[in-house]
Structure formats: structure tokens, C-alpha cells
Scaffold this motif. Structure first.
Motif, PDB file in Angstrom:
ATOM      1  N   LEU A 149     -16.131  27.604  30.178  1.00 30.78           N
ATOM      2  CA  LEU A 149     -16.053  28.911  29.462  1.00 30.78           C
ATOM      3  C   LEU A 149     -17.404  29.357  29.080  1.00 30.78           C
ATOM      4  O   LEU A 149     -18.138  30.367  29.186  1.00 30.78           O
ATOM      5  N   PHE A 150     -18.329  28.326  28.607  1.00 33.89           N
ATOM      6  CA  PHE A 150     -19.782  28.558  28.573  1.00 33.89           C
ATOM      7  C   PHE A 150     -20.568  29.393  29.644  1.00 33.89           C
ATOM      8  O   PHE A 150     -21.194  30.305  29.373  1.00 33.89           O
ATOM      9  N   GLU A 151     -20.146  28.678  30.771  1.00 32.25           N
ATOM     10  CA  GLU A 151     -20.997  29.175  31.816  1.00 32.25           C
ATOM     11  C   GLU A 151     -20.665  30.600  32.328  1.00 32.25           C
ATOM     12  O   GLU A 151     -21.307  31.362  32.444  1.00 32.25           O
ATOM     13  N   MET A 152     -19.139  30.844  32.299  1.00 33.11           N
ATOM     14  CA  MET A 152     -18.556  31.969  32.415  1.00 33.11           C
ATOM     15  C   MET A 152     -18.960  33.142  31.480  1.00 33.11           C
ATOM     16  O   MET A 152     -19.260  34.404  31.934  1.00 33.11           O
ATOM     17  N   LEU A 153     -19.334  32.814  30.437  1.00 30.95           N
ATOM     18  CA  LEU A 153     -19.781  34.066  29.237  1.00 30.95           C
ATOM     19  C   LEU A 153     -21.083  34.183  29.359  1.00 30.95           C
ATOM     20  O   LEU A 153     -21.652  35.278  28.593  1.00 30.95           O
ATOM     21  N   GLY A 154     -21.934  33.163  29.884  1.00 31.04           N
ATOM     22  CA  GLY A 154     -23.367  33.229  29.974  1.00 31.04           C
ATOM     23  C   GLY A 154     -23.960  32.879  28.689  1.00 31.04           C
ATOM     24  O   GLY A 154     -24.970  33.400  28.099  1.00 31.04           O
ATOM     25  N   VAL A 155     -23.473  32.192  27.888  1.00 32.02           N
ATOM     26  CA  VAL A 155     -24.060  31.881  26.446  1.00 32.02           C
ATOM     27  C   VAL A 155     -25.069  30.796  26.545  1.00 32.02           C
ATOM     28  O   VAL A 155     -25.565  30.410  25.494  1.00 32.02           O
ATOM     29  N   GLU A 156     -25.419  30.251  27.609  1.00 28.55           N
ATOM     30  CA  GLU A 156     -26.297  29.154  27.764  1.00 28.55           C
ATOM     31  C   GLU A 156     -27.876  29.539  27.786  1.00 28.55           C
ATOM     32  O   GLU A 156     -28.796  28.954  27.830  1.00 28.55           O
ATOM     33  N   ARG A 157     -28.013  31.004  27.616  1.00 26.99           N
ATOM     34  CA  ARG A 157     -29.217  31.506  27.604  1.00 26.99           C
ATOM     35  C   ARG A 157     -29.651  31.943  26.186  1.00 26.99           C
ATOM     36  O   ARG A 157     -30.850  32.192  26.101  1.00 26.99           O
ATOM     37  N   GLY A 158     -29.139  31.816  25.246  1.00 25.28           N
ATOM     38  CA  GLY A 158     -29.511  32.153  23.940  1.00 25.28           C
ATOM     39  C   GLY A 158     -30.241  30.970  22.913  1.00 25.28           C
ATOM     40  O   GLY A 158     -30.673  30.011  23.800  1.00 25.28           O
ATOM     41  N   LEU A 159     -29.883  31.036  21.618  1.00 20.35           N
ATOM     42  CA  LEU A 159     -30.346  30.006  20.817  1.00 20.35           C
ATOM     43  C   LEU A 159     -29.549  28.681  20.589  1.00 20.35           C
ATOM     44  O   LEU A 159     -29.994  27.650  20.432  1.00 20.35           O
ATOM     45  N   ILE A 160     -28.277  29.125  20.456  1.00 20.08           N
ATOM     46  CA  ILE A 160     -27.010  28.145  20.116  1.00 20.08           C
ATOM     47  C   ILE A 160     -27.056  27.125  21.334  1.00 20.08           C
ATOM     48  O   ILE A 160     -26.977  25.764  21.039  1.00 20.08           O
ATOM     49  N   LEU A 161     -26.816  27.489  22.675  1.00 15.68           N
ATOM     50  CA  LEU A 161     -26.320  26.798  23.510  1.00 15.68           C
ATOM     51  C   LEU A 161     -27.388  26.454  24.706  1.00 15.68           C
ATOM     52  O   LEU A 161     -27.045  25.770  25.799  1.00 15.68           O
TER      53      LEU A 161
END
Length: 522
Positions: A135-147
Motif C-alpha cells: 500500500l505504501f507504493e500505491m499511495l506514493g508515500v515513499e517520497r516524503g519525510l516519514i517513509l
């Protein structure tokens, strides 16, 4: 949506093993029926997993920590409490000790519940990775500060730390922004409802969001702003929808073979994108239209746009969107939830409330508002906040780390690719660290002379290289909200109501069972 997680919750890691080890004493689970309930309700998994969790991929049999026997393919995933998975991890911790391993679907997880081991693990450069895929990849959250990870994480974190400090994190400007929000909260929410039962949850959320949003975008959101209320409602709906992914993520192939009507991936993606579409991107575009690279930056977005011209590879539009989203998650959800616990503890423990007020009266008086400069002379107030954080454990399992290189820890080898997290309730409720752990006692953080005596076993902001970026800002918010409010008002539960400081039976951050307050002028 709160981006805290436990192993397998949205990312993916590999599996592995290790050798038997002497078992650490189990965490005591309370005194009497009421405290037994509290041990289950408050014993969540902390904003970083203080009893760390390590998903192992390539360990030899002689180094496998003890743990429950695994079921092929599923491991022990079906045993996890779907609303409060930390309860299950705590049960295993009591049986297998400070370090144990358990298989959850495709992941093998090693759980740590020792403060020294957590500090050692999270201080290593090798442990700074984050889970990927799912789900991390699907949501694109790997580009910010946390992930984010690797070079992107180093560049983004360094940039964010510098500019957050520039725009007031821990400085005078931030203090003014916080005090303005506390004043608005008291004037617009508390004052009109003096003497009446009042639900402060939503207004606390907006007040804290405004602090972060002011630093990010130089904008103030009204308490009745429909954009904010809609985004908050969508966020709550998103949290409910993503609970099911805690099951699917143990076997990522399910995302591909199950119908979307069951996984509801499309619904989750739409809800996740709501804030981006209706708040974040419109403000970024407005900043871009008015941006003057020769002028003094007004806020964090301006600083990011300026840096984007120099380094477009690391500073992308999607990176800016996710960084702002992460600032909201790390800087507002957690602080607002902690404030809910603070007001709950103030009402449930009136003697402690009176003692905080006595300290305010002695140090500040009534002719001026409390300031951050007063904090060093108000040890009991700080101790009260620390005890609230210890007992609440709002992010019981925090965000997983991933080993980017193999390293030794506590007699075991953590291999490259292992996911690492912490089970903080096991540490915060360990009587060896905090005697009589189920009793709310702020004095445990004071020495014999009444001076503040912090404990290294208390880790509300996690520890190490990936500890909370906004810790200084959060501590300032908690102190000023508490002292400014108590300088003006007494807070109590409605007549005939009690609260045993138990945790709501829901996913996401650990919030207290819902309550209302009655505020009266001092």
C-alpha cells in the motif's frame, strides 16, 4: 490517515530465524480489575514500536529468537487483534520475553521490548531504512519525510529540519503561533460553552493543524472551515477503510487476485487523494503563481519551491505534497491525540490538575500568559505531560525501520532487509522502568528535590536517527496548550461521569475513550 504501522501493515519484508535466549521478565499487567482493563486498553503499540519489531529474512537456525510455532503461509497473522494488534504482541512478549520472533504471512518479525536494545538498534545508520511496496507504493508515500529512504531521506530531512527551525520550531515565532491557536480555541470553543459539557476533539484537531499549516503555507484555517471539516471526515473514513489492509498486506498477492470490491483499493486511493486535491495542491499552485525567487520566503512551501529550482531531482511536486502530508501526520495527529489524553487526565485526576495550576500561579501569576521561558521553572507540569505520554502510548507500534545492512543486536544478527520496529507499551509499562506502572503518578519524573528527572525508558517520540522530526515543536505545543488553558479555566468531567483512562477500541492512534469536559473560569 495516520502513518504509524506494525510489521506487515502496508509494506513488505523478508523472513528468517535465530537462537534461544534467556527470557526477560514479563511486563506486569495491572493491579485489580480496573487496571487489568487499562493494561489491555492502554497497552498499545507506540508511535514508533518501543518493543521493537524486526522482520528477518536470512537468519540461521542457531540465531532465531524464541517465538510461537508458525503456520505455513499465514504464520500467526490470523491471531492479531484487528483493532489493537499491540495486545497480541504484548501477549507474545509475556510468553517469550524481550526478544522473540513470529511469522506474519510472508514476514518474519522479531519483537523487542527492552529500552536499551531499542535505543541501540535505532541509533545505527544501518537501521534507517523503511518498508517498501504494498500500500505504501500505491499511495506514493515513499517520497516524503516519514517513509523515504537513502539519499532522498537524508536530503529531505536535512532540508525540513533547517527550514522548520527557520520558521520558528522551538523559537519565538512558533510560540506566538501556538499561543494564537490556544487563545482562539479558548475564546471560540471553550468560552461560549462555559459550564456545559463540551466535546473538544474536533476543535483540538483544527487548532493543532493550524499551527502546522501556518508554518507550511502561511494560512490559517477557520474552526468552521468546510474544507478542513471535510478533510478531517475523509481522514477518519480512510483510517477505517485501511484497517483491512493489515490483513491483505501479509500476503501482498491478495491485492492482485482479489476483486477491488473486496480490497476497496480504489476507495482508499480516492480518500487518500482528497486532501491533496482539495487543500494541498491548490495552495501549492497559488504559491507557485505568486512565487518570487528574489524575495524572502514566506513559509515552508516557498522554501521548497526555491530549492526545487536548484535540485529538481530530489525536490519534486509529489515530494512536496507528501512532505506536507507527513508534517500533518507527524505534527498534528499525534499532538492533538496527546492533548486529548492530557485533558482527560486533568479531569480524571483533579489533584494533579490543581498542582499544575498552583505551579502556574507561583511561576507565572495571572497578569501575563505562560511562555516557553517559564518551562524550566515548572517541573511538575513537565512531569504531568511525561506521565500522560507514558500511560497513553498513543502510537503503540510506530513506524517500522528496515535494516539497510546486517548488524548485531543483543546477541543476534539483524540481516540486511530486516524490518525493525518497537513495542513501546512493553517498555513504558515495565515495573523495572516505572514501578507501579498502571498508577498515574507524575512524581515519578521528579527527584527528591522536586527537580525534573526524565527517564531514558520514556520514548514518546521514538529514538535514534529517525526519531520524530517535530519533537521540539510538539513539546512546545503540549506545554503551552496545557498551561494557558489551566491558567484561565478549571476542567472537570460532567457530573456523575468518570473516566478510568482507558483506550478507545479503535484502530489508528490510541485515543482515550470519548469524554466531554466542563470548563469553568478560575
Amino acid at each position: 490517515m495516520v502513518l504509524t504501522s506494525f510489521p506487515g501493515s502496508v509494506g513488505h519484508s523478508a523472513a528468517g530465524g535465530g537462537r534461544e535466549r534467556t527470557r526477560a521478565p514479563a511486563v506486569q499487567s495491572g493491579l485489580g480489575a480496573r487496571r487489568t482493563r487499562l493494561s489491555h486498553d492502554v497497552g498499545g503499540v507506540h508511535g514508533g514500536l518501543s518493543g521493537g519489531v524486526v522482520a528477518l529474512s536470512e537468519q540461521t537456525a542457531e540465531k532465531r529468537p524464541p517465538g510461537p510455532t508458525n503456520i505455513p503461509l499465514l504464520g500467526r497473522a490470523l491471531e492479531l487483534d484487528p483493532k489493537q494488534p499491540d495486545r497480541t504482541f504484548l501477549r507474545w512478549q509475556r510468553q517469550y520475553g524481550a526478544i522473540y520472533s513470529v511469522k506474519l504471512g510472508v514476514d518474519t518479525v522479531v519483537v523487542l521490548s527492552d529500552a536499551a536494545l531499542i535505543r541501540e538498534a535505532f541509533s545505527k545508520a544501518a537501521s534507517t531504512g523503511r518498508p517498501k511496496g504494498g500500500l505504501f507504493e500505491m499511495l506514493g508515500v515513499e517520497r516524503g519525510l516519514i517513509l523515504s529512504t537513502g539519499e532522498l531521506w537524508h536530503v529531505t530531512r536535512r532540508f525540513a529540519l533547517f527550514h522548520l527551525r527557520n520558521f520558528g520550531m522551538g523559537k519565538a515565532r512558533l510560540e506566538e503561533v501556538i499561543r494564537e491557536q490556544v487563545d482562539d480555541f479558548l475564546a471560540q470553543v471553550v468560552a461560549p460553552n462555559e459550564g456545559c459539557p463540551l466535546d473538544i476533539d474536533k476543535s483540538l484537531d483544527i487548532a493543532v493543524v493550524n499551527i502546522v499549516w501556518g508554518i507550511a503555507a502561511s494560512e490559517t484555517l477557520g474552526i468552521t472551515d468546510e474544507r478542513v471539516l471535510n478533510i478531517m471526515n475523509k481522514g477518519k473514513e480512510l483510517t477505517e477503510k485501511t484497517k483491512r489492509f493489515n490483513w491483505f498486506a501479509f500476503l501482498p498477492v491478495l491485492f492482485k487476485i482479489l476483486p477491488k470490491s473486496l480490497t476497496q483499493v480504489d476507495v482508499v486511493l480516492e480518500l487518500f487523494g482528497y486532501a491533496r486535491k482539495h487543500l494541498i495542491m491548490p495552495v501549492i499552485e497559488e504559491h507557485r503563481r505568486r512565487f518570487d525567487p528574489t524575495a524572502e520566503p514566506r513559509d515552508f512551501i516557498d522554501c521548497f519551491l526555491l530549492e526545487q529550482r536548484k535540485d529538481p531531482h530530489h525536490f519534486t511536486d509529489e515530494g512536496l505534497v507528501q512532505t506536507i502530508r507527513d508534517m500533518f501526520n507527524a505534527g498534528s495527529d499525534t499532538t492533538a491525540t496527546t492533548l486529548r489524553w492530557i485533558f482527560c487526565c486533568l479531569c480524571a485526576r483533579p489533584a494533579a490538575q490543581r498542582r499544575v495550576q498552583a505551579e502556574i500561579d507561583a511561576v507565572v501569576g495571572g497578569s501575563r500568559p505562560p511562555s516557553l521561558a517559564d518551562r524550566q521553572r515548572m517541573p511538575f507540569t513537565d512531569a504531568f505531560i511525561m506521565e500522560t505520554q507514558r500511560l497513553a502510548d498513543i502510537a503503540p507500534m510506530g513506524v517500522m525501520h528496515v535494516a539497510e545492512a546486517a548488524f548485531e543486536l543483543g546477541g543476534y544478527t539483524v540481516p540486511r532487509g530486516a524490518a525493525i520496529a518497537a513495542l513501546f507499551p512493553a517498555v513504558h509499562k515495565d515495573p523495572r522502568n516505572f514501578p507501579d506502572p498502571w498508577t498515574f503518578r507524575p512524581e515519578r519524573f521528579l527527584d527528591a528535590d522536586g527537580k525534573l528527572q526524565p527517564s531514558k525508558a520514556l520514548m514518546p517520540f521514538s529514538v535514534g536517527k529517525r526519531s520524530c522530526l517535530g519533537e521540539a515543536m510538539a513539546r512546545s505545543e503540549l506545554f503551552l496548550f496545557t498551561t494557558v488553558a489551566l491558567q484561565r479555566y478549571n476542567f472537570a468531567l460532567p457530573a456523575g461521569c468518570e473516566h478510568d483512562l482507558s483506550r478507545a477500541d479503535a484502530g489508528g492512534l490510541a485515543s482515550p475513550v470519548p469524554y466531554k469536559v466542563v470548563a469553568t473560569r478560575r
